[in-house]
Design a protein around this motif. Structure first.
Motif, PDB file in Angstrom:
ATOM      1  N   GLY A   1      51.351   5.391  41.206  1.00  9.08           N
ATOM      2  CA  GLY A   1      51.130   4.958  39.832  1.00  9.08           C
ATOM      3  C   GLY A   1      52.246   4.038  39.375  1.00  9.08           C
ATOM      4  N   PHE A   2      52.048   3.419  38.202  1.00  7.89           N
ATOM      5  CA  PHE A   2      53.001   2.419  37.727  1.00  7.89           C
ATOM      6  C   PHE A   2      53.536   2.708  36.323  1.00  7.89           C
ATOM      7  CE2 PHE A   2      49.970   0.556  40.709  1.00  7.89           C
ATOM      8  CZ  PHE A   2      50.829   0.224  41.744  1.00  7.89           C
ATOM      9  N   GLY A   3      53.175   3.888  35.786  1.00 10.65           N
ATOM     10  CA  GLY A   3      53.691   4.255  34.467  1.00 10.65           C
ATOM     11  C   GLY A   3      55.177   4.572  34.543  1.00 10.65           C
ATOM     12  N   LYS A   4      55.874   4.313  33.419  1.00 15.12           N
ATOM     13  CA  LYS A   4      57.313   4.584  33.374  1.00 15.12           C
ATOM     14  C   LYS A   4      57.539   5.798  32.477  1.00 15.12           C
ATOM     15  CE  LYS A   4      61.526   1.938  32.526  1.00 15.12           C
ATOM     16  NZ  LYS A   4      62.040   0.638  32.068  1.00 15.12           N
ATOM     17  N   PRO A   5      58.292   6.786  32.952  1.00 15.82           N
ATOM     18  CA  PRO A   5      58.525   7.973  32.118  1.00 15.82           C
ATOM     19  C   PRO A   5      59.200   7.594  30.796  1.00 15.82           C
ATOM     20  CG  PRO A   5      59.215   8.381  34.365  1.00 15.82           C
ATOM     21  CD  PRO A   5      58.902   6.917  34.277  1.00 15.82           C
ATOM     22  N   ILE A   6      58.787   8.289  29.752  1.00 14.70           N
ATOM     23  CA  ILE A   6      59.423   8.093  28.444  1.00 14.70           C
ATOM     24  C   ILE A   6      59.528   9.469  27.787  1.00 14.70           C
ATOM     25  CG2 ILE A   6      57.217   7.575  27.283  1.00 14.70           C
ATOM     26  CD1 ILE A   6      58.850   5.571  25.512  1.00 14.70           C
TER      27      ILE A   6
ATOM     28  N   ASP B   1      38.531   7.757  44.660  1.00 12.89           N
ATOM     29  CA  ASP B   1      39.813   8.447  44.614  1.00 12.89           C
ATOM     30  C   ASP B   1      40.813   7.679  43.760  1.00 12.89           C
ATOM     31  OD1 ASP B   1      38.839  10.375  46.307  1.00 12.89           O
ATOM     32  OD2 ASP B   1      39.448   9.263  48.106  1.00 12.89           O
ATOM     33  N   PRO B   2      41.630   8.396  43.006  1.00 16.52           N
ATOM     34  CA  PRO B   2      42.691   7.697  42.281  1.00 16.52           C
ATOM     35  C   PRO B   2      43.684   7.082  43.258  1.00 16.52           C
ATOM     36  CG  PRO B   2      42.865  10.092  41.989  1.00 16.52           C
ATOM     37  CD  PRO B   2      41.621   9.840  42.781  1.00 16.52           C
ATOM     38  N   PRO B   3      44.386   6.048  42.820  1.00 15.15           N
ATOM     39  CA  PRO B   3      45.355   5.411  43.720  1.00 15.15           C
ATOM     40  C   PRO B   3      46.463   6.390  44.093  1.00 15.15           C
ATOM     41  CG  PRO B   3      45.577   4.584  41.473  1.00 15.15           C
ATOM     42  CD  PRO B   3      44.361   5.443  41.492  1.00 15.15           C
TER      43      PRO B   3
END
Lengths: 448, 207
Positions: free
Chosen positions: B35-40, B30-32
């Motif tokens: 998440g840790f991405g930052k919107p841009i 399963d995906p975590p």
């Protein structure tokens, strides 16, 4: 004197790994030779170890001389350094990546260097020997400054720092990487003298990182996204478009290689890994992932990394590396020292699954016998095979033939040439690769 | 108690390992959950977003160049490696000619003969050339040098304007030459006895 040292002893199958240095030293470039005195010393031990361990019936063996106490037993060893990165002992310094000496580019930025497979003792390629193919040299990127972007047909474009990426749960997988051009010099003529030159655009590692599917899910893939473009932060801006099915299946965003961070040559700090797919799709120094509705059809997808086909056609997006194998010992440039037992060793791999069988021929393909596969046998990973051969001393033509879990049987170059056009720079050479063994034991390339 | 109970740890570790390897047999799991991405925003990616969808020309920038200026740019930035009039230099072979050679041996591969879509050259020059200073040419310089190379290949008139529209409309000779991967294309048998000897490329061409 030198020539004597280069030969493979019968019975060497049971000798220690370090013996390979002396056996294969014929590939050592001039000026990098191991000092003869130490070589002779090593050679003496090999003969003794080989003879004692194998007990080959019928081999004429004279008794070894009495053994002196080795110098190393009567001295302190090197002190443990305060810190440092361990390097191979000086007697292994000839084990190096080499640029090709068959098809020599006039510059070494868009170029390649090849893995010394004849020295590789297991399925994992050491990081310093992992083959290289760059399109504009090796980028050196500060991980603190590096950014990865996912954008295009997504709900929310995202940017990641390296520390962001390393916070994700991680996975590790063992996979080979092979350049699509591996073997391209050896279709119509036996151009390469060693397996490093004929097959050395092949390596294998344990890759650690984050499944790409997780990050794409985080950005939110729009239904019209069918392909994914991957682009590097190197000076070539190397890019490839990949079908989204592959990305969502088993693709990795890798930062780790064989237990340490990627080497610069392998795309530090982060690269894509598409298991079983041609090397150049595994974009290094990855900076940008863009979801799109169709491939960009850029130079690397049309004028490069496409295969000439009959009728003036070109096959493109031929990204899977099909099932293949090669004998690495004995292989080109080596010589057998007299009749007796030799273990034929080599690697088999498939971009379509696991290797299920490897067969060996000793007579140029008229008869085949099954080789032993060595565990672990993993999906899209190098698999080691072994076959004990009692060479009786006559000429022989030896080759391996691999079968994979889809039932695909490795073809000959004749089979391939019947359906493809062999003209110019032809990639995807997965043909059976024979080595000729002469009456006197010299091993040479016999592809043509 | 400071010392861990190794028996329990080994047992727990083993069952965990089993569960994980079963899971990973088909999938990464399963995906975590976070998440840790930052919107841009897309506009903030403008300097990075340089790939061109070459069949449609999508991504080609505004602006244009000329063949004449392209000759100057080429002389200054390209000729040292690619040779006079792109006919081959100390580093690389010719970029001119080869049209009509695709069913011959050898095939002569140049942007003129090989590329199925004209914007490919714009994409490649802008991102990767010159080798010693990639991404240093202006949009006008890239359009111009692309126009010059296609002109040398007889595909663009000397007085042509080179821009997104003209490049996208330029019909290339090799456009219909590509077929998508249709392998496996061999069906070798696993013969064990009384087999044909291993053949060569010459054997295939003989028969």
């Amino acid at each position: 004197m030198e020539v004597e040292d280069l030969k493979i002893e019968p019975g060497r199958a049971n000798a220690k790994p370090g013996d390979r240095a002396a056996d294969f030293a014929e590939n050592t470039p001039p000026g990098e030779q191991i000092k003869p005195t130490r070589r002779s010393f090593l050679r003496g031990s090999v003969i003794a170890a080989g003879a004692a361990a194998t007990g080959v019936a019928g081999a004429s063996r004279s008794s070894a001389e009495a053994l002196p106490v080795p110098e190393s037993s009567m001295a302190m060893g090197d002190p443990i350094p305060e810190k440092g990165y361990g390097m191979p002992i000086e007697f292994e310094e000839h084990v190096k990546r080499h640029r090709t000496d068959v098809l020599v580019n006039k510059q070494n930025f868009s170029d390649w260097s090849m893995t010394p497979l004849q020295h590789q003792t297991g399925i994992i390629t050491p990081n310093g020997l992992f083959f290289e193919r760059h399109h504009n040299g090796v980028a050196r990127i500060d991980p603190e400054q590096h950014r990865l972007v996912i954008h295009g047909l997504v709900e929310q474009p995202l940017v990641f720092t390296m520390s962001d990426l390393m916070r994700y749960p991680s996975v590790s997988r063992f996979h080979f990487l092979e350049c699509s051009g591996n073997g391209l010099t050896d279709w119509t003529k036996a151009a390469s003298t060693t397996v490093q030159q004929s097959h050395g655009l092949l390596s294998c590692a344990q890759w650690t990182g984050v499944p790409l599917s997780w990050l794409l899910a985080e950005a939110g893939v729009k239904p019209e996204a069918k392909w994914v473009m991957f682009e590097g932060a190197d000076g070539s801006g190397h890019l490839r478009s990949i079908p989204i099915e592959k990305v969502m299946d088993d693709a990795l965003l890798a930062y780790g290689q064989n237990g340490e961070m990627l080497r610069a040559e392998q795309g530090y700090p982060i690269r894509a890994i598409f298991p079983g797919w041609e090397g150049n799709t595994n974009v290094k120094w990855l900076r940008r992932i863009k979801l799109v509705d169709q491939p960009d059809q850029i130079r690397g997808e049309t004028a490069r990394y496409s295969d000439p086909m009959p009728g003036g056609k070109w096959r493109q997006f031929s990204m899977v590396m099909e099932c293949k194998s090669v004998i690495t010992s004995p292989s080109g440039g080596m010589s057998l020292k007299g009749p007796g037992l030799y273990e034929i060793q080599g690697f088999a791999w498939s971009g379509n699954g696991k290797v299920t069988n490897v067969d060996i021929t000793l007579d140029g393909g008229r008869t085949w016998q099954e080789a032993q596969l060595e565990d672990p046998v993993l999906d899209k990973c190098l698999t080691r095979f072994r076959y004990r051969w009692n060479w009786e001393g006559g000429p022989a033509k030896i080759a391996s033939r691999a079968v994979d879990s889809t039932g695909y049987v490795q073809p000959t170059v004749e089979d391939l040439a019947r359906v493809r056009e062999i003209t110019g720079f032809v990639q995807h050479h997965n043909g059976i690769f024979p080595w000729a063994v002469s009456q006197t034991g010299e091993v040479t390339n016999a592809i043509a | 108690m400071r010392l861990p109970n190794f028996g329990i740890m080994v047992a727990a570790g083993a069952s965990l390992l089993l569960a994980v390897s079963t899971l990973h047999a088909e999938t990464f799991g399963d995906p975590p959950t976070s998440g840790f991405g930052k919107p841009i925003a897309e506009p903030d990616l403008a300097l990075w977003d340089i790939d061109i969808q070459t069949p449609t020309g999508k991504g080609l920038p505004a602006g244009e160049g000329t063949v004449a200026h392209g000759a100057e740019v080429f002389a200054e930035r390209c000729e040292a490696c690619h040779g006079e009039k792109a006919e081959g230099g100390p580093m690389y072979g010719t970029m001119v000619g080869g049209i009509g050679s695709m069913d011959k041996n050898p095939r002569v591969l140049t942007p003129g003969s090989m590329y199925p879509y004209a914007p490919i050259l714009f994409d490649y020059v802008r991102r990767a050339m010159p080798l010693d200073a990639p991404q240093s040419l202006t949009t006008e310089e890239v359009y111009s040098v692309v126009g010059y190379i296609y002109h040398l290949n007889g595909l663009v008139e000397a007085d042509a304007k080179v821009n997104a529209k003209t490049l996208t409309e330029l019909k290339m000779h090799n456009r219909d030459a590509f077929i998508v991967d249709d392998r496996p294309d061999t069906k070798a048998e696993r013969c064990m006895t009384d087999c044909q000897p291993i053949g060569t490329v010459a054997d295939a061409q003989k028969k």
